[in-house]
Motif scaffolding. Structure first.
Motif, PDB file in Angstrom:
ATOM      1  N   GLN A  41     -19.506 -37.342  58.123  1.00  0.00           N
ATOM      2  CA  GLN A  41     -18.693 -36.170  58.352  1.00  0.00           C
ATOM      3  C   GLN A  41     -19.627 -35.129  57.417  1.00  0.00           C
ATOM      4  OE1 GLN A  41     -16.171 -34.093  59.760  1.00  0.00           O
ATOM      5  NE2 GLN A  41     -14.430 -36.411  57.923  1.00  0.00           N
ATOM      6  N   MET A  42     -20.961 -35.625  56.755  1.00  0.00           N
ATOM      7  CA  MET A  42     -21.419 -34.108  56.371  1.00  0.00           C
ATOM      8  C   MET A  42     -21.949 -33.742  57.862  1.00  0.00           C
ATOM      9  SD  MET A  42     -24.919 -34.089  54.501  1.00  0.00           S
ATOM     10  CE  MET A  42     -25.664 -34.907  55.946  1.00  0.00           C
ATOM     11  N   ILE A  43     -22.351 -34.418  58.039  1.00  0.00           N
ATOM     12  CA  ILE A  43     -23.610 -34.642  59.542  1.00  0.00           C
ATOM     13  C   ILE A  43     -22.495 -33.655  60.704  1.00  0.00           C
ATOM     14  CG2 ILE A  43     -24.764 -34.354  61.770  1.00  0.00           C
ATOM     15  CD1 ILE A  43     -26.075 -36.963  60.043  1.00  0.00           C
TER      16      ILE A  43
ATOM     17  N   VAL B 248     -28.256 -44.199  54.161  1.00  0.00           N
ATOM     18  CA  VAL B 248     -28.342 -43.217  52.857  1.00  0.00           C
ATOM     19  C   VAL B 248     -29.962 -42.960  53.189  1.00  0.00           C
ATOM     20  CG1 VAL B 248     -28.931 -42.159  50.184  1.00  0.00           C
ATOM     21  CG2 VAL B 248     -26.906 -43.221  51.539  1.00  0.00           C
ATOM     22  N   GLY B 249     -31.092 -44.072  52.930  1.00  0.00           N
ATOM     23  CA  GLY B 249     -31.936 -43.460  53.567  1.00  0.00           C
ATOM     24  C   GLY B 249     -32.874 -42.833  54.493  1.00  0.00           C
ATOM     25  N   LEU B 250     -31.765 -44.013  55.611  1.00  0.00           N
ATOM     26  CA  LEU B 250     -31.914 -43.476  57.404  1.00  0.00           C
ATOM     27  C   LEU B 250     -31.907 -41.646  57.276  1.00  0.00           C
ATOM     28  CD1 LEU B 250     -33.561 -43.853  60.315  1.00  0.00           C
ATOM     29  CD2 LEU B 250     -30.691 -44.582  60.459  1.00  0.00           C
TER      30      LEU B 250
ATOM     31  N   VAL C 291     -33.483 -38.191  58.246  1.00  0.00           N
ATOM     32  CA  VAL C 291     -33.623 -38.150  59.638  1.00  0.00           C
ATOM     33  C   VAL C 291     -33.361 -36.056  59.638  1.00  0.00           C
ATOM     34  CG1 VAL C 291     -31.639 -37.536  62.094  1.00  0.00           C
ATOM     35  CG2 VAL C 291     -32.854 -39.859  60.963  1.00  0.00           C
ATOM     36  N   MET C 292     -32.455 -35.921  58.438  1.00  0.00           N
ATOM     37  CA  MET C 292     -31.759 -34.589  58.028  1.00  0.00           C
ATOM     38  C   MET C 292     -32.666 -33.546  57.546  1.00  0.00           C
ATOM     39  SD  MET C 292     -28.795 -35.281  59.477  1.00  0.00           S
ATOM     40  CE  MET C 292     -28.738 -33.017  58.798  1.00  0.00           C
ATOM     41  N   SER C 293     -34.268 -34.156  56.897  1.00  0.00           N
ATOM     42  CA  SER C 293     -34.948 -33.682  56.197  1.00  0.00           C
ATOM     43  C   SER C 293     -36.211 -33.818  57.509  1.00  0.00           C
ATOM     44  CB  SER C 293     -35.693 -34.228  54.442  1.00  0.00           C
ATOM     45  OG  SER C 293     -35.795 -35.422  54.774  1.00  0.00           O
TER      46      SER C 293
ATOM     47  N   THR D 123     -26.149 -31.904  52.118  1.00  0.00           N
ATOM     48  CA  THR D 123     -27.169 -33.176  52.188  1.00  0.00           C
ATOM     49  C   THR D 123     -26.539 -34.570  51.583  1.00  0.00           C
ATOM     50  OG1 THR D 123     -27.360 -32.992  49.182  1.00  0.00           O
ATOM     51  CG2 THR D 123     -28.551 -31.435  50.152  1.00  0.00           C
ATOM     52  N   VAL D 124     -27.646 -35.127  52.305  1.00  0.00           N
ATOM     53  CA  VAL D 124     -26.583 -37.113  52.196  1.00  0.00           C
ATOM     54  C   VAL D 124     -26.552 -37.346  50.749  1.00  0.00           C
ATOM     55  CG1 VAL D 124     -27.510 -38.937  52.853  1.00  0.00           C
ATOM     56  CG2 VAL D 124     -27.946 -37.415  54.656  1.00  0.00           C
TER      57      VAL D 124
END
Length: 327
Positions: free
Chosen positions: A54-56, A174-176, A180-182, A265-266
């Motif tokens: 949902q955050m993405i 969370v780690g993956l 990906v996001m950063s 952020t994640v």
């Protein structure tokens, strides 16, 4: 640097969660025991997975209200497959769940991208459609624990280093997605699409395509969670996870995800989910009806959005910097 760390939403949420645990443990010390905290985290794992997706989506100026219905439909499908073919290996079941969830997410993404339908309208519609499909394929009947095979149920309950498999899956996600996001072009495109769509377009980023991939990822995580949910609770029915989409949105905005896109952020989404998870698990302990959870989630959304609006006027990351005028 230290001041920024101390005032970040993640740091404040960590402090709020710790304070909440201290307050509860003053009356019920067993609540803060490591074994119970591990159970709280495991109970919150589905919410963490959905909150990441949902955050993405929210980062790209969209919203996905169909995640809980996606979870329920995927969960019902894999439960029915297990009843029909109990010998099917669990990895195959998980692959089917992720594949179906991804397909449902792609439907949302295509409708938003290609037909330019507002995301809230699309996902409200698909939420109802997915629930309707569950009723049609199941004829309104439940799939109960005695009908589900033991390997299907055992996967999420198996423990490694003191944590169940479902908790490890949430931590891995969370780690993956933090990476990906950063660290990836796709992650930066999500921030750009929501932070400043016009600048993103000038930078060569296809905003509609970024939204499509956001919905696809959200759908994949919802599909995975569908299997995990049914495996953990050993039941599937039409109203599975009914209203859970409200908790997912609440977890995001509590975690500092800007509802207008471009910021989040994640880690924030995970901490927002944990905050709600602690509250949910503490309600029965302090003799408050769990039915208050929806009211608490709704109030948390309003408060968090108000705080986000007051605390920061920045709109996501700067993708294109203005050029200095030549002398």
């Amino acid at each position: 640097m230290l001041k920024r760390l101390m005032t970040s939403r993640e740091s404040l949420l960590c402090a709020a969660i710790i304070l909440l645990l201290v307050l509860i443990s003053t009356r019920f010390p067993a609540f803060a025991a490591p074994s119970n905290l591990a159970r709280v985290f495991n109970d919150t794992s589905p919410l963490i997975l959905l909150a990441i997706g949902q955050m993405i989506v929210i980062l790209t100026k969209c919203i996905d209200l169909s995640v809980a219905a996606n979870l329920a439909l995927t969960g019902m499908v894999v439960a029915m497959i297990n009843v029909a073919a109990p010998g099917l290996p669990v990895p195959v079941i998980i692959a089917v769940a992720i594949g179906l969830g991804t397909f449902l997410g792609m439907i949302n993404g295509l409708l938003v991208w290609k037909l330019a339908i507002p995301p809230i309208v699309v996902t409200l519609g698909t939420m109802t459609i997915f629930r309707g499909i569950i009723f049609v394929i199941s004829d309104g009947k439940w799939v109960n624990s005695h009908e589900i095979s033991d390997p299907f149920k055992a996967f999420t309950r198996a423990e490694f280093l003191g944590l169940p498999t479902m908790s490890w899956i949430a931590l891995a996600a969370v780690g993956l997605f933090s990476v990906v996001m950063s660290r990836t072009t796709l992650g930066r495109a999500f921030y750009a699409a929501g932070g400043n769509p016009h600048a993103a377009t000038y930078a060569g980023i296809n905003v509609g395509q970024s939204q499509f991939w956001a919905f696809t990822i959200s759908g994949a995580l919802a599909g995975l969670t569908g299997y995990l949910w049914v495996s953990r609770y050993a039941v599937a029915y039409v109203d599975l996870a009914g209203g859970f989409e409200l908790d997912v949105v609440a977890a995001c905005v509590i975690g500092g995800v800007a509802i207008m896109g471009g910021v989040g952020t994640v880690a924030g989404a995970m901490l927002g989910a944990l905050f709600l998870g602690v509250i949910k698990n503490a309600l029965p302990v302090v003799d408050i009806s769990p039915f208050w959870q929806l009211a608490i989630s709704g109030g948390a959304i309003i408060i968090a959005v108000a705080l986000n609006a007051q605390a920061s006027r920045e709109k996501g990351r700067i993708i294109l910097k203005p050029t200095e005028p030549s002398a």
